[in-house]
Design a protein around this motif. Structure first.
Motif, PDB file in Angstrom:
ATOM      1  N   ILE A 227      31.901  88.099 -89.062  1.00 33.46           N
ATOM      2  CA  ILE A 227      32.609  87.027 -88.370  1.00 33.46           C
ATOM      3  C   ILE A 227      31.588  85.945 -88.062  1.00 33.46           C
ATOM      4  O   ILE A 227      30.562  86.210 -87.422  1.00 33.46           O
ATOM      5  CB  ILE A 227      33.258  87.512 -87.057  1.00 33.46           C
ATOM      6  N   VAL A 228      31.848  84.724 -88.511  1.00 32.19           N
ATOM      7  CA  VAL A 228      30.895  83.624 -88.376  1.00 32.19           C
ATOM      8  C   VAL A 228      31.565  82.484 -87.611  1.00 32.19           C
ATOM      9  O   VAL A 228      32.740  82.171 -87.864  1.00 32.19           O
ATOM     10  CB  VAL A 228      30.427  83.124 -89.758  1.00 32.19           C
ATOM     11  N   GLY A 229      30.848  81.865 -86.667  1.00 35.90           N
ATOM     12  CA  GLY A 229      31.425  80.771 -85.890  1.00 35.90           C
ATOM     13  C   GLY A 229      30.464  79.607 -85.734  1.00 35.90           C
ATOM     14  O   GLY A 229      29.302  79.792 -85.327  1.00 35.90           O
ATOM     15  N   LYS A 230      30.919  78.424 -86.053  1.00 35.42           N
ATOM     16  CA  LYS A 230      30.108  77.208 -85.901  1.00 35.42           C
ATOM     17  C   LYS A 230      29.832  76.945 -84.422  1.00 35.42           C
ATOM     18  O   LYS A 230      30.752  76.778 -83.622  1.00 35.42           O
ATOM     19  CB  LYS A 230      30.856  76.024 -86.512  1.00 35.42           C
ATOM     20  N   GLY A 231      28.542  76.848 -84.076  1.00 32.71           N
ATOM     21  CA  GLY A 231      28.156  76.672 -82.678  1.00 32.71           C
ATOM     22  C   GLY A 231      27.406  75.385 -82.423  1.00 32.71           C
ATOM     23  O   GLY A 231      26.304  75.405 -81.851  1.00 32.71           O
ATOM     24  N   ILE A 232      27.976  74.261 -82.823  1.00 36.46           N
ATOM     25  CA  ILE A 232      27.355  72.967 -82.504  1.00 36.46           C
ATOM     26  C   ILE A 232      27.755  72.600 -81.074  1.00 36.46           C
ATOM     27  O   ILE A 232      28.886  72.217 -80.798  1.00 36.46           O
ATOM     28  CB  ILE A 232      27.800  71.874 -83.491  1.00 36.46           C
ATOM     29  N   SER A 233      26.808  72.747 -80.161  1.00 43.22           N
ATOM     30  CA  SER A 233      27.136  72.602 -78.737  1.00 43.22           C
ATOM     31  C   SER A 233      27.478  71.161 -78.356  1.00 43.22           C
ATOM     32  O   SER A 233      28.223  70.931 -77.400  1.00 43.22           O
ATOM     33  CB  SER A 233      25.984  73.113 -77.876  1.00 43.22           C
ATOM     34  N   PHE A 234      26.937  70.217 -79.099  1.00 41.81           N
ATOM     35  CA  PHE A 234      27.349  68.820 -78.944  1.00 41.81           C
ATOM     36  C   PHE A 234      27.002  68.095 -80.231  1.00 41.81           C
ATOM     37  O   PHE A 234      25.928  68.301 -80.797  1.00 41.81           O
ATOM     38  CB  PHE A 234      26.680  68.124 -77.759  1.00 41.81           C
ATOM     39  N   ASP A 235      27.901  67.239 -80.674  1.00 43.35           N
ATOM     40  CA  ASP A 235      27.706  66.536 -81.941  1.00 43.35           C
ATOM     41  C   ASP A 235      27.712  65.035 -81.705  1.00 43.35           C
ATOM     42  O   ASP A 235      28.762  64.414 -81.570  1.00 43.35           O
ATOM     43  CB  ASP A 235      28.800  66.933 -82.933  1.00 43.35           C
ATOM     44  N   SER A 236      26.536  64.457 -81.689  1.00 39.79           N
ATOM     45  CA  SER A 236      26.424  62.997 -81.574  1.00 39.79           C
ATOM     46  C   SER A 236      26.722  62.316 -82.906  1.00 39.79           C
ATOM     47  O   SER A 236      26.928  61.106 -82.966  1.00 39.79           O
ATOM     48  CB  SER A 236      25.011  62.621 -81.133  1.00 39.79           C
ATOM     49  N   GLY A 237      26.738  63.111 -83.982  1.00 37.35           N
ATOM     50  CA  GLY A 237      26.811  62.566 -85.330  1.00 37.35           C
ATOM     51  C   GLY A 237      25.438  62.425 -85.961  1.00 37.35           C
ATOM     52  O   GLY A 237      25.325  62.129 -87.141  1.00 37.35           O
ATOM     53  N   GLY A 238      24.389  62.629 -85.155  1.00 35.97           N
ATOM     54  CA  GLY A 238      23.042  62.430 -85.673  1.00 35.97           C
ATOM     55  C   GLY A 238      22.794  60.953 -85.948  1.00 35.97           C
ATOM     56  O   GLY A 238      23.406  60.074 -85.314  1.00 35.97           O
ATOM     57  N   LEU A 239      21.937  60.648 -86.902  1.00 35.66           N
ATOM     58  CA  LEU A 239      21.620  59.248 -87.195  1.00 35.66           C
ATOM     59  C   LEU A 239      22.834  58.492 -87.731  1.00 35.66           C
ATOM     60  O   LEU A 239      22.904  57.268 -87.596  1.00 35.66           O
ATOM     61  CB  LEU A 239      20.453  59.169 -88.176  1.00 35.66           C
ATOM     62  N   ASP A 240      23.797  59.198 -88.330  1.00 31.15           N
ATOM     63  CA  ASP A 240      25.103  58.595 -88.636  1.00 31.15           C
ATOM     64  C   ASP A 240      25.972  58.733 -87.386  1.00 31.15           C
ATOM     65  O   ASP A 240      26.987  59.442 -87.375  1.00 31.15           O
ATOM     66  CB  ASP A 240      25.746  59.305 -89.834  1.00 31.15           C
ATOM     67  N   ILE A 241      25.570  58.049 -86.339  1.00 33.13           N
ATOM     68  CA  ILE A 241      26.085  58.291 -85.001  1.00 33.13           C
ATOM     69  C   ILE A 241      27.583  58.002 -84.889  1.00 33.13           C
ATOM     70  O   ILE A 241      28.102  57.059 -85.498  1.00 33.13           O
ATOM     71  CB  ILE A 241      25.284  57.467 -83.962  1.00 33.13           C
ATOM     72  N   LYS A 242      28.253  58.840 -84.132  1.00 33.67           N
ATOM     73  CA  LYS A 242      29.673  58.632 -83.880  1.00 33.67           C
ATOM     74  C   LYS A 242      29.867  57.479 -82.900  1.00 33.67           C
ATOM     75  O   LYS A 242      28.998  57.219 -82.052  1.00 33.67           O
ATOM     76  CB  LYS A 242      30.287  59.895 -83.246  1.00 33.67           C
ATOM     77  N   PRO A 243      31.023  56.821 -82.927  1.00 30.99           N
ATOM     78  CA  PRO A 243      31.360  55.889 -81.841  1.00 30.99           C
ATOM     79  C   PRO A 243      31.647  56.676 -80.574  1.00 30.99           C
ATOM     80  O   PRO A 243      31.879  57.888 -80.616  1.00 30.99           O
ATOM     81  CB  PRO A 243      32.623  55.193 -82.359  1.00 30.99           C
ATOM     82  N   SER A 244      31.636  55.998 -79.453  1.00 31.03           N
ATOM     83  CA  SER A 244      31.834  56.697 -78.170  1.00 31.03           C
ATOM     84  C   SER A 244      33.166  57.433 -78.139  1.00 31.03           C
ATOM     85  O   SER A 244      33.270  58.539 -77.590  1.00 31.03           O
ATOM     86  CB  SER A 244      31.748  55.701 -77.013  1.00 31.03           C
ATOM     87  N   SER A 245      34.199  56.863 -78.728  1.00 28.45           N
ATOM     88  CA  SER A 245      35.506  57.523 -78.730  1.00 28.45           C
ATOM     89  C   SER A 245      35.463  58.824 -79.525  1.00 28.45           C
ATOM     90  O   SER A 245      36.134  59.804 -79.179  1.00 28.45           O
ATOM     91  CB  SER A 245      36.570  56.598 -79.333  1.00 28.45           C
ATOM     92  N   GLY A 246      34.644  58.874 -80.565  1.00 30.14           N
ATOM     93  CA  GLY A 246      34.524  60.084 -81.366  1.00 30.14           C
ATOM     94  C   GLY A 246      33.672  61.145 -80.721  1.00 30.14           C
ATOM     95  O   GLY A 246      33.745  62.316 -81.080  1.00 30.14           O
ATOM     96  N   MET A 247      32.828  60.730 -79.769  1.00 27.25           N
ATOM     97  CA  MET A 247      31.947  61.677 -79.101  1.00 27.25           C
ATOM     98  C   MET A 247      32.579  62.333 -77.884  1.00 27.25           C
ATOM     99  O   MET A 247      32.096  63.359 -77.415  1.00 27.25           O
ATOM    100  CB  MET A 247      30.661  60.962 -78.662  1.00 27.25           C
ATOM    101  N   ARG A 248      33.668  61.754 -77.383  1.00 28.60           N
ATOM    102  CA  ARG A 248      34.210  62.183 -76.089  1.00 28.60           C
ATOM    103  C   ARG A 248      34.525  63.671 -76.034  1.00 28.60           C
ATOM    104  O   ARG A 248      34.298  64.323 -75.010  1.00 28.60           O
ATOM    105  CB  ARG A 248      35.466  61.348 -75.768  1.00 28.60           C
TER     106      ARG A 248
END
Length: 465
Positions: A227-248
């Protein structure tokens, strides 16, 4: 912590308020056998027996009263048909006037669950306790409620308090009661064995250092499942940064890990005869001077080279290394959960996890299991014709398809490259979030596909009774 075990009790004849369940089509017949006074009171409350409608009627003696509630199908109670009652009735003890609550025990318990870590209730409310003579179903229902609540609580917790270290602690807490073992590869130790997990998480602050969390449990001679689970605790988008609405809502990007951990808890509580291997690749996709870049080429654990077309397609990178590790143990089944793509939400909306499988029978069994427990999924194709979208001019594969088409499918095709060809595999692209409130299901973190996956595993591995 919510005490679900105090909400469902064996019926030994204790005093309790009766709950009469009535279908709208049968209301007139039901009313005909009631005293005129009660008919008048129901009319005054404008009770029409619609689902989730409730009315209160006095009993024969002082202090006695009963509940009348509308349901869609009295003969086949769904998980959520008593949830509104559990949310709104006063503290006390209740029993159905006829029949057993069955699957509705889940909604009764979850209707009383609250994520209250950051707020204090002004007036604490005691449990609404439901009695049942179907004693054998109580413990499994409580286990299921605990697992769903675990997903909700983990996903609802802000990223500052739910980083990779906290996911590790949550795994340890789940493992301990069952004697499971937990091994963790952290920080720079990932660089050689799990280079994609390391690349995604290396830009985060030291406290949020990336890690691969592995839990093992069960008889080594039993059938092995991963059983495998993606554990990205927060995703800013990295250098391809998300807009604030996408980060909420990006605190919920560890929703796949929450589902995987909850499913592991259910497997161990039910003592399914399997050798369980849980893998959670945990990282924060942050931005700093050493963040991985668009155009970089990463070498994966499997040996495939991956060109980075978009740093915001990081979930498939950490899953790729974890899936490769899972495959090395030669499991007979791999199941992964991930809040992977917005494209899946566009395709099937927030309630339906997009289901991908490399085995038609497995996919059909999973779909049926979801129908059986009212936790539906919807299959999308692993359409090989779209594999060209992931071609790279300089590496074996690109992590992001060009053109924006078929995003959920191309993400699943990327993951498939890291799964052994002969191994049956299920991938659930789940939202892990409920955008609006329903009875027993508040807005916020949600388990979507969890109960279906557990039902599938029960059908495959639970000994016949």
């Amino acid at each position: 912590m919510t005490d679900f075990a105090d909400m469902i009790k064996a019926d030994t004849g204790q005093p309790a308020h009766p709950i009469h369940l009535v279908e709208a089509k049968a209301l007139d017949t039901w009313l005909a056998s009631r005293p005129e006074q009660r008919r008048a009171l129901l009319a005054a409350q404008k009770f029409r027996a619609k689902p989730n409608e409730t009315a209160i009627l006095p009993g024969e003696r002082d202090g006695d009263w009963m509940v009348v509630a509308g349901v869609a199908d009295k003969a086949a109670l769904g998980p959520w048909c008593l949830a509104r009652l559990a949310e709104t009735l006063p503290e006390g003890r209740y029993r159905l006037a006829e029949g057993s609550p069955g699957a509705a025990m889940l909604g009764w318990m979850l209707g009383q669950h609250r994520f209250d870590r950051y707020r204090r209730e002004d007036v604490p409310v005691g449990p609404r306790q439901l009695l049942t003579s179907d004693v054998a179903r109580i413990d499994p229902a409580v286990d299921l409620a605990r697992a769903v609540a675990l997903v909700r609580d983990l996903v609802n917790t802000p990223a500052a308090d739910m980083g990779p270290a906290e996911l590790e602690a949550a795994t340890e807490a789940v493992a301990k009661p069952f004697g499971a073992t937990v091994e963790v590869t952290r920080g720079d130790a990932l660089a050689h064995g799990y280079p994609m997990i390391h690349a995604v998480g290396r830009a985060a602050d030291r406290h949020f250092a990336p890690r691969l969390i592995e839990l093992n449990w069960g008889d080594p001679a039993a059938p092995r499942i991963a059983i495998v689970g993606k554990g990205i605790s927060f995703d800013s988008g990295g250098l391809d940064i998300k807009p604030s609405s996408g980060m909420r809502l990006m605190k919920k990007d560890m929703g796949g890990a929450a589902h995987a951990l909850a499913l592991a808890q259910l497997i161990m509580a039910a003592r399914l005869p399997v050798r369980l291997h849980l893998l959670i690749p945990a990282a924060e996709n942050a931005i700093s001077g050493n963040a991985f870049r668009p155009g970089d080429v990463l070498r994966s654990r499997k040996g495939l080279t991956v060109e980075i077309g978009n740093t915001d397609a990081e979930g498939r990178l950490v899953l790729g290394d974890a899936l490769a590790r899972a495959g090395e143990e030669k499991p007979e089944l791999i199941v992964d959960f991930a809040t992977l793509t917005g494209a899946a939400r566009v395709a099937v909306g927030p309630d339906l996890p997009a289901l991908f499988a490399n085995d038609d029978r497995l996919a059909a069994d999973m779909a049926q299991a979801g129908t059986d427990v009212d936790d539906p999924t919807w299959r999308l194709p692993l359409w090989e014709g779209y594999a060209d979208m992931l071609k790279s001019d300089i590496a074996d594969i690109n992590n992001a398809g060009e053109g924006g088409f078929a995003g959920a499918i191309t993400a699943a095709l990327f993951l498939q490259r890291f799964v052994p060809e002969e191994t049956p595999w299920l991938h659930l692209d789940t939202f892990a979030w409920r955008p609006s409130t329903k009875p027993g299901r508040p807005k916020g973190g949600e388990a979507l596909g969890l109960r279906a996956a557990f039902k599938l595993l029960q059908q495959r591995y639970q000994p016949a009774k």
